[in-house]
Design a protein around this motif. Structure first.
Motif, PDB file in Angstrom:
ATOM      1  N   SER A 220     -19.999 -42.219 -15.505  1.00 28.39           N
ATOM      2  CA  SER A 220     -19.742 -43.452 -16.251  1.00 28.39           C
ATOM      3  C   SER A 220     -20.737 -43.677 -17.382  1.00 28.39           C
ATOM      4  CB  SER A 220     -19.744 -44.650 -15.303  1.00 28.39           C
ATOM      5  OG  SER A 220     -20.984 -44.741 -14.633  1.00 28.39           O
ATOM      6  N   ASN A 221     -21.866 -42.966 -17.362  1.00 26.62           N
ATOM      7  CA  ASN A 221     -22.885 -43.143 -18.391  1.00 26.62           C
ATOM      8  C   ASN A 221     -23.316 -41.800 -18.961  1.00 26.62           C
ATOM      9  OD1 ASN A 221     -22.916 -45.925 -17.827  1.00 26.62           O
ATOM     10  ND2 ASN A 221     -24.473 -45.658 -16.260  1.00 26.62           N
ATOM     11  N   GLY A 222     -23.826 -41.830 -20.166  1.00 28.89           N
ATOM     12  CA  GLY A 222     -24.357 -40.643 -20.816  1.00 28.89           C
ATOM     13  C   GLY A 222     -25.566 -41.027 -21.647  1.00 28.89           C
ATOM     14  N   ALA A 223     -26.129 -40.055 -22.343  1.00 27.36           N
ATOM     15  CA  ALA A 223     -27.303 -40.320 -23.171  1.00 27.36           C
ATOM     16  C   ALA A 223     -27.186 -39.590 -24.493  1.00 27.36           C
ATOM     17  CB  ALA A 223     -28.575 -39.888 -22.444  1.00 27.36           C
ATOM     18  N   ALA A 224     -27.668 -40.244 -25.542  1.00 22.59           N
ATOM     19  CA  ALA A 224     -27.719 -39.646 -26.874  1.00 22.59           C
ATOM     20  C   ALA A 224     -29.165 -39.674 -27.357  1.00 22.59           C
ATOM     21  CB  ALA A 224     -26.815 -40.402 -27.843  1.00 22.59           C
ATOM     22  N   TYR A 225     -29.484 -38.711 -28.199  1.00 18.47           N
ATOM     23  CA  TYR A 225     -30.848 -38.530 -28.701  1.00 18.47           C
ATOM     24  C   TYR A 225     -30.790 -38.349 -30.203  1.00 18.47           C
ATOM     25  CZ  TYR A 225     -31.296 -37.573 -23.770  1.00 18.47           C
ATOM     26  OH  TYR A 225     -31.228 -37.671 -22.405  1.00 18.47           O
ATOM     27  N   VAL A 226     -31.781 -38.886 -30.898  1.00 17.63           N
ATOM     28  CA  VAL A 226     -31.839 -38.777 -32.352  1.00 17.63           C
ATOM     29  C   VAL A 226     -33.297 -38.912 -32.772  1.00 17.63           C
ATOM     30  CG1 VAL A 226     -31.405 -41.253 -32.644  1.00 17.63           C
ATOM     31  CG2 VAL A 226     -30.882 -39.693 -34.513  1.00 17.63           C
ATOM     32  N   ASP A 227     -33.646 -38.257 -33.848  1.00 19.19           N
ATOM     33  CA  ASP A 227     -34.984 -38.401 -34.416  1.00 19.19           C
ATOM     34  C   ASP A 227     -34.886 -39.300 -35.638  1.00 19.19           C
ATOM     35  OD1 ASP A 227     -35.574 -36.559 -32.486  1.00 19.19           O
ATOM     36  OD2 ASP A 227     -36.031 -34.929 -33.865  1.00 19.19           O
ATOM     37  N   ILE A 228     -35.761 -40.289 -35.713  1.00 15.30           N
ATOM     38  CA  ILE A 228     -35.753 -41.236 -36.827  1.00 15.30           C
ATOM     39  C   ILE A 228     -37.116 -41.218 -37.495  1.00 15.30           C
ATOM     40  CG2 ILE A 228     -35.433 -43.635 -37.537  1.00 15.30           C
ATOM     41  CD1 ILE A 228     -33.780 -44.006 -34.926  1.00 15.30           C
ATOM     42  N   THR A 229     -37.129 -40.941 -38.787  1.00 15.55           N
ATOM     43  CA  THR A 229     -38.361 -40.968 -39.577  1.00 15.55           C
ATOM     44  C   THR A 229     -38.306 -42.162 -40.513  1.00 15.55           C
ATOM     45  OG1 THR A 229     -38.524 -38.551 -39.525  1.00 15.55           O
ATOM     46  CG2 THR A 229     -39.814 -39.695 -41.224  1.00 15.55           C
ATOM     47  N   ALA A 230     -39.289 -43.045 -40.409  1.00 15.02           N
ATOM     48  CA  ALA A 230     -39.418 -44.149 -41.355  1.00 15.02           C
ATOM     49  C   ALA A 230     -40.163 -43.605 -42.567  1.00 15.02           C
ATOM     50  CB  ALA A 230     -40.166 -45.308 -40.716  1.00 15.02           C
ATOM     51  N   LEU A 231     -39.596 -43.745 -43.736  1.00 15.59           N
ATOM     52  CA  LEU A 231     -40.195 -43.130 -44.917  1.00 15.59           C
ATOM     53  C   LEU A 231     -41.347 -43.974 -45.470  1.00 15.59           C
ATOM     54  CD1 LEU A 231     -36.912 -41.729 -46.475  1.00 15.59           C
ATOM     55  CD2 LEU A 231     -38.614 -40.537 -45.087  1.00 15.59           C
ATOM     56  N   SER A 232     -41.078 -44.977 -46.280  1.00 15.23           N
ATOM     57  CA  SER A 232     -42.166 -45.713 -46.922  1.00 15.23           C
ATOM     58  C   SER A 232     -42.467 -47.061 -46.270  1.00 15.23           C
ATOM     59  CB  SER A 232     -41.841 -45.926 -48.401  1.00 15.23           C
ATOM     60  OG  SER A 232     -40.615 -46.615 -48.524  1.00 15.23           O
ATOM     61  N   ALA A 233     -41.626 -47.495 -45.346  1.00 15.66           N
ATOM     62  CA  ALA A 233     -41.837 -48.771 -44.661  1.00 15.66           C
ATOM     63  C   ALA A 233     -41.426 -48.604 -43.202  1.00 15.66           C
ATOM     64  CB  ALA A 233     -41.007 -49.870 -45.327  1.00 15.66           C
ATOM     65  N   PRO A 234     -41.944 -49.457 -42.317  1.00 19.42           N
ATOM     66  CA  PRO A 234     -41.554 -49.366 -40.914  1.00 19.42           C
ATOM     67  C   PRO A 234     -40.051 -49.609 -40.738  1.00 19.42           C
ATOM     68  CG  PRO A 234     -43.391 -50.890 -41.189  1.00 19.42           C
ATOM     69  CD  PRO A 234     -42.911 -50.530 -42.547  1.00 19.42           C
ATOM     70  N   ALA A 235     -39.499 -49.068 -39.666  1.00 17.48           N
ATOM     71  CA  ALA A 235     -38.100 -49.302 -39.306  1.00 17.48           C
ATOM     72  C   ALA A 235     -38.070 -49.722 -37.842  1.00 17.48           C
ATOM     73  CB  ALA A 235     -37.279 -48.041 -39.518  1.00 17.48           C
ATOM     74  N   THR A 236     -37.199 -50.656 -37.522  1.00 14.51           N
ATOM     75  CA  THR A 236     -37.080 -51.121 -36.158  1.00 14.51           C
ATOM     76  C   THR A 236     -35.624 -51.016 -35.724  1.00 14.51           C
ATOM     77  OG1 THR A 236     -38.866 -52.707 -36.588  1.00 14.51           O
ATOM     78  CG2 THR A 236     -37.593 -52.998 -34.557  1.00 14.51           C
ATOM     79  N   LEU A 237     -35.357 -50.083 -34.806  1.00 14.19           N
ATOM     80  CA  LEU A 237     -34.031 -49.923 -34.237  1.00 14.19           C
ATOM     81  C   LEU A 237     -33.836 -51.041 -33.215  1.00 14.19           C
ATOM     82  CD1 LEU A 237     -31.433 -48.170 -33.948  1.00 14.19           C
ATOM     83  CD2 LEU A 237     -32.653 -46.891 -32.167  1.00 14.19           C
ATOM     84  N   VAL A 238     -32.817 -51.881 -33.419  1.00 17.41           N
ATOM     85  CA  VAL A 238     -32.617 -53.029 -32.532  1.00 17.41           C
ATOM     86  C   VAL A 238     -31.317 -52.950 -31.735  1.00 17.41           C
ATOM     87  CG1 VAL A 238     -34.069 -54.598 -33.876  1.00 17.41           C
ATOM     88  CG2 VAL A 238     -31.613 -54.404 -34.413  1.00 17.41           C
ATOM     89  N   GLY A 239     -30.499 -51.940 -31.999  1.00 21.48           N
ATOM     90  CA  GLY A 239     -29.265 -51.810 -31.242  1.00 21.48           C
ATOM     91  C   GLY A 239     -28.431 -50.646 -31.732  1.00 21.48           C
ATOM     92  N   ALA A 240     -27.342 -50.386 -31.016  1.00 22.40           N
ATOM     93  CA  ALA A 240     -26.427 -49.310 -31.381  1.00 22.40           C
ATOM     94  C   ALA A 240     -25.073 -49.595 -30.734  1.00 22.40           C
ATOM     95  CB  ALA A 240     -26.971 -47.961 -30.911  1.00 22.40           C
TER      96      ALA A 240
END
Length: 163
Positions: free
Chosen positions: A48-68
Motif C-alpha cells: 500500500s506504500n512506496g518511497a521516492a528519492y530525489v536530490d535537491i540542490t539549492a543554488l543561490s538561496a535556501p529552498a524548503t520542501l514543504v510537501g509533494a
C-alpha cells in the motif's frame, strides 16, 4: 556544402545523441534549484506504500520542501529515517530545508525520503510517474520519477553529481 546523405547522417547522429541523453538523465533546473534523478523503488504486489528519492540542490538561496503530491498515491509525506540506538526510526517531518549551495541527497536506507501513501497501483520497475514538489519559496515543480531498483536508482543519481 554537405551532401544530402552526409547531412542526413549528421542529423541522425545528433538525434540519437539527444535521445540517449534524455534516456539517461532527467534533471530539472529552475533559477533557484536543481532536482536530480528522482527514482522510486519497485513494490511487491499488494503493497500500500512506496518511497521516492530525489536530490535537491539549492543554488543561490535556501529552498524548503514543504510537501509533494502524485497521482501514483493518495498522499505523499516527507519522512526522515534515522537510527535511534540500534533501531531504525521513521518519522514524518513538516519540511526539508536545503541551505544555499548545498544538496540534500535522498537514498534508501536512511535520511529523507518521500513516502507514497496509499499507492494507486504497485510500482513496477521501468514505469514512470509524475511527482509535484511544493516549496515555501517558489512555485511547485513537477518531475518525472523512474521506478528502479534501489541500487540502480542510487547509482544513477550519484552519477549526476559528477557532471
Amino acid at each position: 556544402m554537405l551532401k544530402p546523405i552526409a547531412w542526413l547522417g549528421a542529423c541522425l547522429v545528433s538525434t540519437l545523441y539527444m535521445v540517449a541523453s534524455v534516456a539517461t538523465a532527467h534533471d530539472v533546473q529552475t533559477e533557484a534549484m536543481r532536482i536530480t534523478h528522482p527514482f522510486a523503488i519497485p513494490t511487491p504486489p499488494g503493497a500500500s506504500n512506496g518511497a521516492a528519492y530525489v536530490d535537491i540542490t539549492a543554488l543561490s538561496a535556501p529552498a524548503t520542501l514543504v510537501g509533494a503530491s502524485s497521482p501514483a498515491s493518495n498522499t505523499v509525506e516527507l519522512h526522515e529515517m534515522r537510527m535511534d540506538g540500534d533501531m531504525m526510526q521513521m518519522r514524518h517531518v513538516n519540511e526539508i530545508r536545503i541551505n544555499a549551495g548545498e544538496t540534500t541527497i535522498m537514498r534508501p536506507g536512511g535520511g529523507f525520503h518521500l513516502m507514497l501513501v496509499g499507492l494507486t497501483e504497485p510500482l513496477v520497475e521501468g514505469d514512470r510517474f509524475p511527482l509535484t514538489l511544493s516549496f515555501a519559496e517558489q512555485e511547485e515543480v513537477t518531475i518525472e520519477v523512474w521506478v528502479q531498483s534501489a541500487q540502480e536508482g542510487s547509482n544513477a543519481a550519484d552519477q549526476h553529481h559528477h557532471h
